[in-house]
Design a protein around this motif. Structure first.
Motif, mmCIF file in Angstrom:
data_model
loop_
_atom_site.group_PDB
_atom_site.id
_atom_site.type_symbol
_atom_site.label_atom_id
_atom_site.label_comp_id
_atom_site.label_asym_id
_atom_site.label_seq_id
_atom_site.Cartn_x
_atom_site.Cartn_y
_atom_site.Cartn_z
ATOM 1 N N PHE A 120 3.049 -35.225 69.745
ATOM 2 C CA PHE A 120 1.936 -34.669 70.521
ATOM 3 C C PHE A 120 1.407 -33.411 69.833
ATOM 4 C CE2 PHE A 120 0.635 -34.429 75.271
ATOM 5 C CZ PHE A 120 -0.642 -33.995 74.911
ATOM 6 N N TRP A 121 2.313 -32.530 69.454
ATOM 7 C CA TRP A 121 1.936 -31.249 68.852
ATOM 8 C C TRP A 121 1.263 -31.446 67.488
ATOM 9 C CZ3 TRP A 121 5.062 -28.194 65.058
ATOM 10 C CH2 TRP A 121 4.524 -26.919 64.858
ATOM 11 N N ILE A 122 1.853 -32.298 66.623
ATOM 12 C CA ILE A 122 1.310 -32.499 65.277
ATOM 13 C C ILE A 122 -0.073 -33.141 65.323
ATOM 14 C CG2 ILE A 122 1.590 -33.821 63.138
ATOM 15 C CD1 ILE A 122 4.602 -33.385 63.394
ATOM 16 N N VAL A 123 -0.209 -34.207 66.114
ATOM 17 C CA VAL A 123 -1.518 -34.869 66.207
ATOM 18 C C VAL A 123 -2.540 -33.933 66.844
ATOM 19 C CG1 VAL A 123 -2.773 -36.830 67.166
ATOM 20 C CG2 VAL A 123 -0.461 -37.159 66.288
ATOM 21 N N GLY A 124 -2.093 -33.153 67.823
ATOM 22 C CA GLY A 124 -2.991 -32.161 68.414
ATOM 23 C C GLY A 124 -3.481 -31.160 67.394
ATOM 24 N N LEU A 125 -2.585 -30.671 66.529
ATOM 25 C CA LEU A 125 -2.971 -29.728 65.479
ATOM 26 C C LEU A 125 -3.944 -30.372 64.489
ATOM 27 C CD1 LEU A 125 0.355 -27.871 64.537
ATOM 28 C CD2 LEU A 125 -1.641 -26.914 65.698
ATOM 29 N N MET A 126 -3.697 -31.635 64.160
ATOM 30 C CA MET A 126 -4.550 -32.320 63.185
ATOM 31 C C MET A 126 -5.996 -32.398 63.645
ATOM 32 S SD MET A 126 -2.004 -35.476 62.099
ATOM 33 C CE MET A 126 -3.364 -36.390 61.356
ATOM 34 N N TYR A 127 -6.180 -32.575 64.955
ATOM 35 C CA TYR A 127 -7.535 -32.788 65.465
ATOM 36 C C TYR A 127 -8.024 -31.659 66.377
ATOM 37 C CZ TYR A 127 -6.936 -37.496 63.621
ATOM 38 O OH TYR A 127 -6.731 -38.576 62.793
ATOM 39 N N GLY A 128 -7.275 -30.555 66.427
ATOM 40 C CA GLY A 128 -7.778 -29.357 67.106
ATOM 41 C C GLY A 128 -7.556 -29.291 68.592
ATOM 42 N N TYR A 129 -6.707 -30.164 69.169
ATOM 43 C CA TYR A 129 -6.437 -30.085 70.610
ATOM 44 C C TYR A 129 -5.325 -29.077 70.856
ATOM 45 C CZ TYR A 129 -5.190 -31.360 75.387
ATOM 46 O OH TYR A 129 -4.919 -31.318 76.730
ATOM 47 N N GLN A 130 -5.592 -28.078 71.751
ATOM 48 C CA GLN A 130 -4.586 -27.086 72.109
ATOM 49 C C GLN A 130 -4.168 -27.187 73.565
ATOM 50 O OE1 GLN A 130 -5.226 -23.049 70.638
ATOM 51 N NE2 GLN A 130 -6.768 -23.794 69.196
ATOM 52 N N SER A 131 -5.132 -27.376 74.447
ATOM 53 C CA SER A 131 -4.839 -27.501 75.875
ATOM 54 C C SER A 131 -6.088 -28.024 76.562
ATOM 55 C CB SER A 131 -4.446 -26.139 76.470
ATOM 56 O OG SER A 131 -5.556 -25.260 76.500
ATOM 57 N N GLY A 132 -6.009 -28.172 77.895
ATOM 58 C CA GLY A 132 -7.186 -28.604 78.637
ATOM 59 C C GLY A 132 -8.317 -27.606 78.566
ATOM 60 N N ASP A 133 -7.973 -26.323 78.379
ATOM 61 C CA ASP A 133 -9.001 -25.291 78.240
ATOM 62 C C ASP A 133 -9.621 -25.286 76.853
ATOM 63 O OD1 ASP A 133 -8.478 -24.471 80.841
ATOM 64 O OD2 ASP A 133 -6.972 -22.994 80.217
ATOM 65 N N GLU A 134 -8.862 -25.760 75.838
ATOM 66 C CA GLU A 134 -9.351 -25.812 74.462
ATOM 67 C C GLU A 134 -9.036 -27.180 73.861
ATOM 68 O OE1 GLU A 134 -8.667 -22.173 72.040
ATOM 69 O OE2 GLU A 134 -7.427 -21.551 73.742
ATOM 70 N N PRO A 135 -9.797 -28.218 74.263
ATOM 71 C CA PRO A 135 -9.492 -29.581 73.807
ATOM 72 C C PRO A 135 -9.939 -29.887 72.387
ATOM 73 C CG PRO A 135 -11.404 -29.604 75.230
ATOM 74 C CD PRO A 135 -10.906 -28.196 75.243
ATOM 75 N N GLY A 136 -10.713 -29.000 71.751
ATOM 76 C CA GLY A 136 -11.203 -29.264 70.412
ATOM 77 C C GLY A 136 -12.379 -30.229 70.408
ATOM 78 N N SER A 137 -12.789 -30.621 69.214
ATOM 79 C CA SER A 137 -13.985 -31.465 69.091
ATOM 80 C C SER A 137 -13.681 -32.959 69.093
ATOM 81 C CB SER A 137 -14.733 -31.113 67.795
ATOM 82 O OG SER A 137 -13.888 -31.322 66.657
ATOM 83 N N GLN A 138 -12.397 -33.350 68.934
ATOM 84 C CA GLN A 138 -12.057 -34.771 68.855
ATOM 85 C C GLN A 138 -10.885 -35.144 69.768
ATOM 86 O OE1 GLN A 138 -12.219 -36.452 64.674
ATOM 87 N NE2 GLN A 138 -12.118 -34.291 64.147
ATOM 88 N N PRO A 139 -10.922 -34.780 71.031
ATOM 89 C CA PRO A 139 -9.782 -35.125 71.892
ATOM 90 C C PRO A 139 -9.586 -36.629 72.042
ATOM 91 C CG PRO A 139 -11.626 -34.353 73.208
ATOM 92 C CD PRO A 139 -11.965 -34.061 71.775
ATOM 93 N N GLU A 140 -10.685 -37.394 71.946
ATOM 94 C CA GLU A 140 -10.544 -38.845 72.088
ATOM 95 C C GLU A 140 -9.737 -39.437 70.941
ATOM 96 O OE1 GLU A 140 -13.982 -37.903 69.581
ATOM 97 O OE2 GLU A 140 -13.421 -37.259 71.601
ATOM 98 N N THR A 141 -9.882 -38.880 69.727
ATOM 99 C CA THR A 141 -9.107 -39.360 68.587
ATOM 100 C C THR A 141 -7.636 -38.993 68.733
ATOM 101 O OG1 THR A 141 -11.040 -39.103 67.156
ATOM 102 C CG2 THR A 141 -8.902 -39.331 66.076
ATOM 103 N N VAL A 142 -7.380 -37.789 69.233
ATOM 104 C CA VAL A 142 -6.009 -37.335 69.450
ATOM 105 C C VAL A 142 -5.244 -38.348 70.291
ATOM 106 C CG1 VAL A 142 -4.552 -35.588 70.553
ATOM 107 C CG2 VAL A 142 -6.569 -34.887 69.247
ATOM 108 N N PHE A 143 -5.821 -38.730 71.420
ATOM 109 C CA PHE A 143 -5.077 -39.567 72.357
ATOM 110 C C PHE A 143 -5.135 -41.045 72.004
ATOM 111 C CE2 PHE A 143 -6.003 -35.604 74.591
ATOM 112 C CZ PHE A 143 -4.682 -35.213 74.829
ATOM 113 N N ARG A 144 -6.110 -41.451 71.222
ATOM 114 C CA ARG A 144 -6.103 -42.833 70.727
ATOM 115 C C ARG A 144 -4.987 -43.013 69.694
ATOM 116 N NH1 ARG A 144 -10.269 -46.154 71.866
ATOM 117 N NH2 ARG A 144 -11.758 -44.441 72.117
ATOM 118 N N VAL A 145 -4.819 -42.026 68.808
ATOM 119 C CA VAL A 145 -3.744 -42.081 67.817
ATOM 120 C C VAL A 145 -2.378 -42.019 68.499
ATOM 121 C CG1 VAL A 145 -2.649 -40.816 65.922
ATOM 122 C CG2 VAL A 145 -5.125 -41.134 65.934
#
Length: 431
Positions: A373-398
């Motif tokens: 969870f942490w590594i894929v989140g870092l790869m695509y910029g997801y930190q939390s619900g307050d800062e989901p980054g620009s590609q949260p859909e890719t994070v959770f598909r992977v």
């Protein structure tokens, strides 16, 4: 209480139902609650999980060893279950009753404390509950039947813990949701504990000394192959449970209310699929049906990549459910046989230590899930619900498709090193 119900597969399955309702709600929503709802950073959530596993490395094997050495007129396992039940209820409520206004550091401290207490009490419950299975049910035929009944109850509990939970916390909040589930747990766990009896012969065996007990366990090659392979598959179970709310939001673009529809459709479909895997396990035997379940489970996650709405999400989820049902049903015969062979070699029934060490190996899968969870989140910029980054859909598909496929492929390859533990002529003989 009727003698027919006492020690029956249904009586035993009550315990699984009791524990899985709050455990599934915890597995599915504690990350969502702390990271997405309360805004705890993903990094701190991963650190909390890692610290817990260091503690779990100690308390899990010791819980099994102490359970095996317990001698009371009520048995070895039941006193621990009675003691742990009220403590588990209180700690589960604590997990989902975070005081308002906590900062990131205070929220981390609350999560870490709750996690250590929750998992510590859960260890006592799961170790002693699991240790009863090989003792109460002997032989592949009875174990296959008991496992199927148990997993049927488990799927109903998973359905409640996943599909009903968003409705409950949306209506009464996370805190009161935890109170409701604690009461359900307390009622059914007590019913289970009053409905089983341990065999007198197991209470009279002299337990192995500490070093000898761990040496016999740690040098058991089939035990390690079986549980290491299972830990990778168990990681997938944990990932799917924890990621469905995120996947529903970012990939299927459905509301929290529709998450219950998604989960309900998926887990209701698993109930009849458990019966299918019961028939498969009777025909193929423990080893082949276990390997087949791992392979099917791995292939079943692929359609999750392509789902984009509620309908396609339900269809993909049902396919995953077929693989998950196989993984839930098929391991019981192998694990029971491993313990039987140990008893033949040592002259003692040591379900507690085996269940505990297996539980530690399996529950260490939580670290794999957290790190992924942490590594894929870092790869695509997801930190939390307050800062989901620009590609949260890719994070959770992977996370919900690619990572499980890799983990289950590893699990299947490891399973190929397991030798057949069944008696000659038994593996393909209908029972």
């Amino acid at each position: 209480m009727s003698k027919r119900f006492l020690n029956s597969p249904t009586a035993y399955a009550l315990g699984m139902f009791a524990m899985m309702v709050p455990s599934q709600a915890f597995a599915s929503f504690f990350n969502y609650y702390y990271v997405e709802k309360l805004g705890l950073s993903l990094g701190l959530a991963t650190i909390a999980r890692t610290i817990y596993l260091i503690w779990d490395a100690v308390n899990n094997p010791m819980a099994g060893y102490l359970s095996d050495r317990t001698r009371t007129k009520y048995g070895r396992r039941r006193p621990w279950i009675f003691f742990s039940t009220p403590a588990f209820m209180l700690v589960f409520i604590m997990v989902f009753s975070v005081p308002e206004g906590l900062g990131n550091t205070e929220l981390f401290a609350w999560l870490l404390t709750s996690l250590i207490l929750f998992e510590g009490i859960a260890t006592l419950l799961w170790v002693n509950y699991g240790a009863l299975f090989p003792e109460l049910f002997e032989g592949d035929r009875l174990r296959a039947k008991a496992s199927a009944v148990q997993q049927g109850f488990q799927i109903v509990a998973i359905l409640i813990g996943t599909a009903l939970t968003p409705i409950l916390y949306g209506w009464i909040g996370f805190g009161w949701m935890s109170v409701v589930y604690s009461l359900v747990f307390g009622i059914f766990m007590t019913w289970f504990a009053l409905s089983v009896r341990e065999k007198e012969s197991t209470h009279q065996e002299a337990p192995l000394p500490l070093i000898a007990a761990f040496r016999e366990t740690l040098t058991n090659k089939p035990f390690w192959i079986f549980n290491i392979a299972g830990s990778f598959a168990q990681t997938v179970n944990g990932l799917l449970a924890a990621l469905l709310p995120f996947y529903a939001k970012y990939n299927l673009h459905i509301s929290e209310g529709e998450v219950s529809i998604l989960m309900g459709a998926v887990f209701v479909s698993i109930i009849p699929l458990v019966a299918v895997w019961y028939l498969i396990s009777r025909r193929l035997g423990g080893l082949l049906s276990w390997r087949l379940a791992l392979a099917v489970y791995g292939l079943s996650v692929i359609p999750l990549w392509f789902a984009g709405n509620l309908g396609s999400g339900i269809l993909a989820g049902i396919l995953v459910g077929f693989g998950m049902a196989g993984f839930l049903v098929t391991p019981a015969m192998l694990s029971g046989r491993i313990i039987d062979l140990d008893a033949e070699r040592t002259g003692r029934r040591r379900e507690g230590i085996y269940t505990a060490v297996a539980g530690f190996i399996t529950r260490s899968s939580g670290l794999i899930a957290a790190v992924a969870f942490w590594i894929v989140g870092l790869m695509y910029g997801y930190q939390s619900g307050d800062e989901p980054g620009s590609q949260p859909e890719t994070v959770f598909r992977v996370l919900i498709c690619v990572v499980p496929l890799i983990l289950l492929a590893v699990s299947f390859v490891i399973s190929l090193f397991m030798k057949n533990l069944e008696e000659p002529g038994q593996s393909k003989r209908p029972v």
